[in-house]
Design a protein around this motif. Structure first.
Motif, PDB file in Angstrom:
ATOM      1  N   ALA A  88     -32.335  35.889 -21.896  1.00 44.58           N
ATOM      2  CA  ALA A  88     -31.766  35.043 -20.849  1.00 44.58           C
ATOM      3  C   ALA A  88     -32.516  35.393 -19.571  1.00 44.58           C
ATOM      4  N   ALA A  89     -33.369  34.506 -19.117  1.00 49.36           N
ATOM      5  CA  ALA A  89     -34.267  34.795 -17.994  1.00 49.36           C
ATOM      6  C   ALA A  89     -33.485  35.189 -16.749  1.00 49.36           C
ATOM      7  N   TYR A  90     -34.063  36.119 -15.992  1.00 53.74           N
ATOM      8  CA  TYR A  90     -33.442  36.586 -14.763  1.00 53.74           C
ATOM      9  C   TYR A  90     -33.300  35.443 -13.753  1.00 53.74           C
ATOM     10  N   VAL A  91     -32.206  35.489 -12.996  1.00 54.79           N
ATOM     11  CA  VAL A  91     -32.009  34.591 -11.862  1.00 54.79           C
ATOM     12  C   VAL A  91     -32.428  35.344 -10.609  1.00 54.79           C
ATOM     13  N   GLU A  92     -33.247  34.722  -9.781  1.00 55.05           N
ATOM     14  CA  GLU A  92     -33.817  35.407  -8.622  1.00 55.05           C
ATOM     15  C   GLU A  92     -32.866  35.390  -7.429  1.00 55.05           C
ATOM     16  N   THR A  93     -32.844  36.496  -6.695  1.00 51.31           N
ATOM     17  CA  THR A  93     -32.057  36.569  -5.465  1.00 51.31           C
ATOM     18  C   THR A  93     -32.737  35.763  -4.351  1.00 51.31           C
ATOM     19  N   PRO A  94     -31.924  35.229  -3.427  1.00 53.87           N
ATOM     20  CA  PRO A  94     -30.463  35.274  -3.375  1.00 53.87           C
ATOM     21  C   PRO A  94     -29.838  34.459  -4.499  1.00 53.87           C
ATOM     22  N   ALA A  95     -28.818  35.055  -5.146  1.00 53.14           N
ATOM     23  CA  ALA A  95     -28.257  34.482  -6.369  1.00 53.14           C
ATOM     24  C   ALA A  95     -26.744  34.287  -6.235  1.00 53.14           C
ATOM     25  N   PRO A  96     -26.267  33.030  -6.218  1.00 54.98           N
ATOM     26  CA  PRO A  96     -24.816  32.780  -6.238  1.00 54.98           C
ATOM     27  C   PRO A  96     -24.240  33.142  -7.602  1.00 54.98           C
ATOM     28  N   LEU A  97     -23.336  34.100  -7.642  1.00 50.97           N
ATOM     29  CA  LEU A  97     -22.841  34.601  -8.917  1.00 50.97           C
ATOM     30  C   LEU A  97     -21.953  33.598  -9.639  1.00 50.97           C
ATOM     31  N   ALA A  98     -21.359  32.667  -8.919  1.00 46.18           N
ATOM     32  CA  ALA A  98     -20.513  31.659  -9.553  1.00 46.18           C
ATOM     33  C   ALA A  98     -21.330  30.696 -10.407  1.00 46.18           C
ATOM     34  N   ASN A  99     -22.664  30.734 -10.270  1.00 47.52           N
ATOM     35  CA  ASN A  99     -23.531  29.836 -11.036  1.00 47.52           C
ATOM     36  C   ASN A  99     -24.233  30.517 -12.206  1.00 47.52           C
ATOM     37  N   PRO A 107     -27.925  31.689 -28.662  1.00 47.25           N
ATOM     38  CA  PRO A 107     -28.681  31.981 -29.887  1.00 47.25           C
ATOM     39  C   PRO A 107     -28.088  31.235 -31.074  1.00 47.25           C
ATOM     40  N   ALA A 108     -28.854  31.130 -32.132  1.00 50.32           N
ATOM     41  CA  ALA A 108     -28.339  30.542 -33.361  1.00 50.32           C
ATOM     42  C   ALA A 108     -27.234  31.444 -33.913  1.00 50.32           C
ATOM     43  N   ALA A 109     -26.057  30.876 -34.116  1.00 49.12           N
ATOM     44  CA  ALA A 109     -24.915  31.660 -34.577  1.00 49.12           C
ATOM     45  C   ALA A 109     -23.932  30.730 -35.264  1.00 49.12           C
ATOM     46  N   SER A 110     -22.971  31.312 -35.957  1.00 44.41           N
ATOM     47  CA  SER A 110     -21.982  30.531 -36.699  1.00 44.41           C
ATOM     48  C   SER A 110     -20.868  30.008 -35.801  1.00 44.41           C
ATOM     49  N   ARG A 111     -20.913  30.373 -34.538  1.00 48.10           N
ATOM     50  CA  ARG A 111     -19.906  29.952 -33.559  1.00 48.10           C
ATOM     51  C   ARG A 111     -20.606  29.765 -32.218  1.00 48.10           C
ATOM     52  N   PRO A 112     -19.970  29.129 -31.224  1.00 49.41           N
ATOM     53  CA  PRO A 112     -20.597  29.013 -29.903  1.00 49.41           C
ATOM     54  C   PRO A 112     -20.730  30.387 -29.240  1.00 49.41           C
ATOM     55  N   VAL A 113     -21.956  30.752 -28.888  1.00 48.57           N
ATOM     56  CA  VAL A 113     -22.233  32.027 -28.226  1.00 48.57           C
ATOM     57  C   VAL A 113     -23.067  31.752 -26.985  1.00 48.57           C
ATOM     58  N   HIS A 114     -22.645  32.302 -25.853  1.00 48.40           N
ATOM     59  CA  HIS A 114     -23.339  32.111 -24.585  1.00 48.40           C
ATOM     60  C   HIS A 114     -23.688  33.479 -24.014  1.00 48.40           C
ATOM     61  N   ILE A 115     -24.974  33.717 -23.755  1.00 48.40           N
ATOM     62  CA  ILE A 115     -25.433  34.987 -23.193  1.00 48.40           C
ATOM     63  C   ILE A 115     -25.823  34.758 -21.741  1.00 48.40           C
ATOM     64  N   LEU A 116     -25.179  35.501 -20.830  1.00 46.72           N
ATOM     65  CA  LEU A 116     -25.418  35.343 -19.404  1.00 46.72           C
ATOM     66  C   LEU A 116     -26.715  36.045 -18.984  1.00 46.72           C
ATOM     67  N   PRO A 117     -27.347  35.559 -17.922  1.00 41.66           N
ATOM     68  CA  PRO A 117     -28.594  36.169 -17.453  1.00 41.66           C
ATOM     69  C   PRO A 117     -28.345  37.373 -16.557  1.00 41.66           C
ATOM     70  N   GLY A 118     -29.415  38.130 -16.308  1.00 43.43           N
ATOM     71  CA  GLY A 118     -29.395  39.166 -15.284  1.00 43.43           C
ATOM     72  C   GLY A 118     -29.968  38.617 -13.992  1.00 43.43           C
ATOM     73  N   LEU A 119     -30.196  39.502 -13.029  1.00 44.67           N
ATOM     74  CA  LEU A 119     -30.781  39.114 -11.746  1.00 44.67           C
ATOM     75  C   LEU A 119     -32.115  39.825 -11.556  1.00 44.67           C
ATOM     76  N   CYS A 120     -32.992  39.193 -10.779  1.00 48.44           N
ATOM     77  CA  CYS A 120     -34.236  39.846 -10.403  1.00 48.44           C
ATOM     78  C   CYS A 120     -34.473  39.639  -8.909  1.00 48.44           C
ATOM     79  N   GLN A 121     -35.332  40.475  -8.360  1.00 47.55           N
ATOM     80  CA  GLN A 121     -35.686  40.407  -6.947  1.00 47.55           C
ATOM     81  C   GLN A 121     -37.203  40.378  -6.827  1.00 47.55           C
ATOM     82  N   LYS A 122     -37.683  39.357  -6.130  1.00 53.21           N
ATOM     83  CA  LYS A 122     -39.124  39.236  -5.915  1.00 53.21           C
ATOM     84  C   LYS A 122     -39.483  39.178  -4.437  1.00 53.21           C
ATOM     85  N   VAL A 123     -38.649  38.506  -3.630  1.00 52.18           N
ATOM     86  CA  VAL A 123     -39.000  38.307  -2.219  1.00 52.18           C
ATOM     87  C   VAL A 123     -37.999  38.893  -1.245  1.00 52.18           C
TER      88      VAL A 123
END
Length: 313
Positions: A88-99, A107-123
């Motif tokens: 799950a690709a990083y979300v760059e700061t400034p990052a609204p956490l509600a989004n 991923p492919a799975a037998s049920r709905p699975v959602h993996i949340l991203p991390g955050l990254c800082q570049k600027v």
């Protein structure tokens, strides 16, 4: 582990998972976020990545809790790392956490699975990343702490400046990892026993923190004094580990002074033992430490993301 009988199929709304490097934790919650059942295991990313056991570990734990076969799952942490289940690709700061959930992957799975991203800082500061802590911060924002300075002590401590639920910038300090390396693999291992523990009430801990907070302090120039003290004096019990902890934590806080001013509140999210050490050290630095429950925060952050995801699916 909770009694599976408590997790009646009709009551379960979603499963929430915190997938760390070393540990896995799962909660079943109802529509109001109340915990119906939970379990944990040492099946972190390190144990699952080599043979890609992520789906199997998840299903085993869900089965142990008698979760319905179609129950959706929302995951935070290392399952979304490059070496995890599905990146799950990083979300760059400034990052609204509600989004955060807008950037989730499935991923492919037998049920709905959602993996949340991390955050990254570049600027907004030096290159940096986090994965897992952002969900605790989302939980803090969702439960009355949308703005403030947050310190998440650990192997790689995080310092975060958050405003109105948006992470503006953050910094990582390798304090916990340095303690492990120095106490177990450097010459300081000869002064520190595996059973030694630093406590905030040890007078040497406070002394070392104050030294590290002082002008002109050099960590590398002071570390060897810990070994020398063991050769040239008779240290009191736990003195070496207290001094090493004090030097490292004090140096970390000194380096993060651009995050807070004397009198500012710093929200602590860590283990009980680390929170105690950082509370003492932050007070010596003039801050007002306030401890938050990290386990509740990650659950609250996951639940907020789950509600947003499930309302649109």
């Amino acid at each position: 582990m909770s009694d599976p009988a408590e997790t009646a199929a009709g009551a379960s709304y979603v499963a929430l998972a915190d997938w760390g490097t070393s540990n896995f934790r799962l909660w079943l919650v109802d529509r109001d976020g109340h915990v119906l059942g939970e379990c944990q295991s040492p099946d972190g990313m390190s144990a699952c990545a080599a043979d890609n056991r992520f789906a199997a570990v998840l299903e085993k734990n869900l089965t142990d809790l008698s979760a319905p076969a179609s129950l959706p799952v929302v995951i935070a942490g290392m399952a979304g790392a490059r070496a995890g289940w599905l990146e799950a690709a990083y979300v760059e700061t400034p990052a609204p956490l509600a989004n955060l959930q807008n950037h989730a992957v499935s991923p492919a799975a037998s049920r709905p699975v959602h993996i949340l991203p991390g955050l990254c800082q570049k600027v907004t500061g030096p290159f940096d990343v986090m994965r897992g802590e952002e969900t605790q911060l989302a939980g803090a924002a969702a439960t009355g702490h949308p703005t403030g300075v947050f310190c998440l002590p650990g192997t790689h401590s995080k310092w975060v400046d958050m405003r109105d639920g948006t992470v503006l910038r953050f910094r990582t300090s390798m304090t916990g990892e340095l303690y492990e390396l120095l106490s177990k693999q450097s010459i300081l291992r000869l002064s520190i026993a595996a059973t030694d523990r630093s406590t905030p009430d040890h007078p040497v801990f406070a002394e070392a923190v104050q030294q590290a907070l002082g002008e002109g302090f050099s960590l590398t120039a002071n570390l060897f004094s810990i070994r020398a003290a063991g050769l040239l004096s008779t240290p009191v019990e736990n003195e070496a580990t207290a001094r090493l902890s004090g030097f490292l934590i004090g140096a970390e806080i000194a380096a993060m002074r651009d995050f807070f001013k004397p009198g500012d509140t710093v929200h602590l999210i860590g283990s009980e033992s680390l929170n105690a050490l950082y509370t003492k050290a932050l007070a010596l630095a003039g801050a007002k430490p306030e401890t938050l429950d990290g386990s509740a925060l990650v659950r609250n952050g996951l639940f907020a993301a789950a509600r947003a995801l499930l309302s649109t699916n």
